[in-house]
Write an enzyme that holds these catalytic residues in place. Structure first.
Site, short mmCIF file in Angstrom:
data_model
loop_
_atom_site.label_atom_id
_atom_site.label_comp_id
_atom_site.label_asym_id
_atom_site.label_seq_id
_atom_site.Cartn_x
_atom_site.Cartn_y
_atom_site.Cartn_z
N ASP A 3 82.77 36.74 44.84
CA ASP A 3 83.74 37.83 44.79
C ASP A 3 85.08 37.32 44.26
O ASP A 3 85.67 37.87 43.34
CB ASP A 3 83.86 38.36 46.23
CG ASP A 3 84.99 39.34 46.44
OD1 ASP A 3 85.12 40.26 45.62
OD2 ASP A 3 85.74 39.18 47.43
N HIS B 30 78.89 44.32 48.69
CA HIS B 30 79.90 43.74 49.59
C HIS B 30 81.15 44.60 49.80
O HIS B 30 81.80 44.51 50.82
CB HIS B 30 80.29 42.32 49.14
CG HIS B 30 81.25 42.28 47.99
ND1 HIS B 30 80.84 42.34 46.68
CD2 HIS B 30 82.60 42.19 47.95
CE1 HIS B 30 81.89 42.28 45.88
NE2 HIS B 30 82.98 42.19 46.63
N GLU C 180 83.75 48.92 53.18
CA GLU C 180 85.21 48.96 53.29
C GLU C 180 85.84 49.99 52.35
O GLU C 180 86.81 50.64 52.69
CB GLU C 180 85.77 47.56 53.00
CG GLU C 180 87.29 47.54 53.05
CD GLU C 180 87.83 46.47 53.95
OE1 GLU C 180 87.33 46.36 55.08
OE2 GLU C 180 88.73 45.73 53.51
N ASP C 181 85.28 50.12 51.15
CA ASP C 181 85.97 50.92 50.13
C ASP C 181 85.33 52.26 49.79
O ASP C 181 85.82 52.97 48.93
CB ASP C 181 86.09 50.10 48.82
CG ASP C 181 86.96 48.87 49.00
OD1 ASP C 181 87.74 48.86 49.98
OD2 ASP C 181 86.85 47.95 48.18
N HIS D 143 82.66 45.07 39.22
CA HIS D 143 83.02 43.98 40.13
C HIS D 143 81.84 43.49 40.99
O HIS D 143 81.52 42.30 40.98
CB HIS D 143 84.23 44.38 40.97
CG HIS D 143 84.53 43.44 42.08
ND1 HIS D 143 84.91 42.13 41.86
CD2 HIS D 143 84.47 43.59 43.43
CE1 HIS D 143 85.07 41.53 43.02
NE2 HIS D 143 84.82 42.38 43.99
N ASP E 223 87.08 9.22 31.96
CA ASP E 223 86.00 10.20 32.10
C ASP E 223 86.41 11.59 31.63
O ASP E 223 85.99 12.59 32.19
CB ASP E 223 85.49 10.24 33.55
CG ASP E 223 86.57 10.61 34.54
OD1 ASP E 223 87.76 10.60 34.15
OD2 ASP E 223 86.24 10.92 35.69
MN MN Z 1 85.15 42.42 46.19
#
Ligand code: MN
Length: 501
Positions: free
Chosen positions: A148, A82, A86-87, A58, A269
């Site tokens: 993300d 990123h 947090e994880d 990811h 178009d």
């Molecule tokens: Mn993420």
């Protein structure tokens, strides 16, 4: 879900990210990037995505998406890191110690937004507010968020249907809308198409099948048309950089179809021809050459070079009847306009030399406006409605009689225009002329209109009826203030039922 998207065939590796960066920064130092990769891989060790894949996939895709829009190294490294604070058990301090303050602050900005887990309206509005504050500090935070989100959309099928819908809707209503306001068309279209496929699989399929036949016919002659144009431009000493057929993205084709009674034959178009030439003078010259070759369709010549769209988009558009019996839309622009059209505000990082980047402050003003909205509304519901209405609705641009461009939401009226120009003009507005013709105050303005407000100096203030049709928050705010003043003095208006609007 009826539609199960295929797993991406190619799995991105750190070498793909590096190769992508070297396409636009050949001499870049990749040491820190490789370190960040090892750091993230170690931190996420043992974690899995909902797809069952190792988690590091990811952040790698996120970094790759950032390299695709040619961003700078700190942003791409922040993309790799990123989800770390947090994880995982690595902290933001660890990130700062290893990768420096700039990267840490970007990661902090993204982390602060949380994972936007949907815990009711309260939490959602709060997250959005945080996001806009983070954007005012460093706009690159939203780039990481886009990258993300794009990967999350690509892997949606592994989540429960309810969650799929929620993420898709949010991507469409919030993220794609922000990308649009930042002029980041490439990202906007990718977000929209991925979200649309999840939200309305039947409609998505309908668009795909409707365009098949007209596209087949178009493609049959497109090469011949291209060749003929190239030769003609060459004969006129215009050095063409690129002539390419560009397929319209699915969601924007869908929206157009809805406006045209779902009739695909009214859309010119589905594939547009895009011509890139060296200079602005060449753009106009190219248009002249084309109009000499083939008849243009009246009313479809648009000059977004002298009058750019509110998000900064510039190009010349025209639709021509080719002698292959085909009607083709042509878009003419310079390389610089092209970068701006595809990458919007992110294009400012493409030629970053040393020193700070100058961002177009005008274009960023609206972010501060969103932050301000929070201070003016009482409930989160109201906040969400306001940002959707005032900031995210499609924009039109109209002119003052002096030629100044005023940027307003679609559906805006002369009263919105008047208040946008000046409070006095709004409060004393007695009538309006649109393109030199008298018009009702509730008329819907269209892009390109010239609007003149007729002022009555003796007028005491706005009319309460205007609340029925004004579109902008600023007009409503100014009207409320003016009416409140009046109710204390001259009029006795009951304001309690106005607030609901
Ligand atoms: Mn993420």
């Amino acid at each position: 879900m009826r539609l199960i998207k295929k797993l991406q065939v190619k799995q991105i590796t750190i070498n793909d990210v590096i190769d992508k960066i070297r396409e636009y920064q050949p001499d870049v130092d990749i040491e820190l990037l490789e370190l960040a990769y090892d750091f993230a891989k170690e931190a996420h060790k043992g974690q899995k995505r909902a797809s069952g894949e190792p988690y590091i996939i990811h952040p790698l895709h996120t970094a790759y998406n950032l390299a695709k829009i040619k961003l700078d190294m700190p942003t791409i490294i922040a993309g790799l890191l990123h989800d770390v604070p947090e994880d995982t058990d690595r902290t933001l301090e660890d990130v700062e110690k290893n990768f420096g303050k700039e990267v840490a602050q970007l990661v902090y900005g993204v982390t602060k937004l949380g994972t936007l887990k949907y815990r009711g309206l309260e939490r959602y509005a709060e997250n959005l507010r945080k996001m806009f504050i983070a954007m005012t500090k460093d706009i690159r935070v939203i780039f990481v968020k886009f990258a993300d989100r794009l990967h999350n959309l690509e892997t949606l099928q592994f989540l429960p249907p309810e969650k799929q819908k929620r993420i898709a809707l949010e991507s469409l209503e919030i993220y794609a809308a922000i990308a649009n306001r930042l002029g980041m068309n490439e990202i906007k279209h990718q977000l929209e198409d991925a979200a649309f496929q999840t939200l309305s699989p039947e409609e998505y399929e309908w668009v795909m099948s409707s365009r098949k036949e007209p596209e087949r016919i178009l493609l049959k002659n497109l090469e011949k048309i291209k060749k003929k144009i190239l030769k003609e431009l060459h004969d006129h000493d215009i050095e063409t950089i690129v002539v390419v057929g560009r397929q319209k993205m699915i969601y924007s084709l869908y929206k157009k179809l809805l406006r045209k009674d779902r009739d695909i034959n009214q859309i010119y178009d589905i594939i547009a021809l895009r011509i890139i030439v060296p200079s602005i003078a060449d753009c106009y010259k190219t248009m002249g050459v084309l109009h000499n070759m083939w008849r243009p369709m009246p009313g479809r010549i648009k000059d977004y070079i002298s009058v750019p769209k509110p998000n900064g988009y510039q190009s010349l558009h025209t639709t021509i009847f080719t002698d292959y019996g085909q009607i083709v839309e042509v878009q003419i622009r310079t390389q610089e306009m092209h970068e701006q059209a595809e990458f919007g505000i992110a294009a400012h990082w493409h030629y970053k030399e040393s020193g700070a980047i100058k961002l177009p402050q005008e274009q960023l003003k609206w972010i501060n406006e969103i932050v301000d909205i929070q201070k003016k509304v009482n409930t989160n519901e109201e906040y969400l409605r306001e940002i959707k209405l005032d900031i995210f609705s499609d924009r039109i641009y109209v002119f003052t009689p002096q030629g100044d461009v005023i940027d307003l939401p679609e559906g805006a009226t002369p009263v919105d225009f008047a208040y946008h120009v000046h409070t006095y003009l709004g409060n004393h507005c007695a009538g309006a002329k649109i393109n030199d013709k008298m018009a009702q105050l509730d008329s819907e303005l269209k892009s390109g209109d010239i609007v003149e407000i007729i002022v009555d100096k003796k007028r005491k203030g706005p009319s309460a009826d205007w609340f029925d049709f004004v579109k902008t928050r600023s007009a409503r705010d100014h009207m409320k203030t003016a009416l409140k003043k009046n109710s204390r003095g001259l009029f006795n208006l009951d304001l309690s039922n106005l607030r609901k609007k």
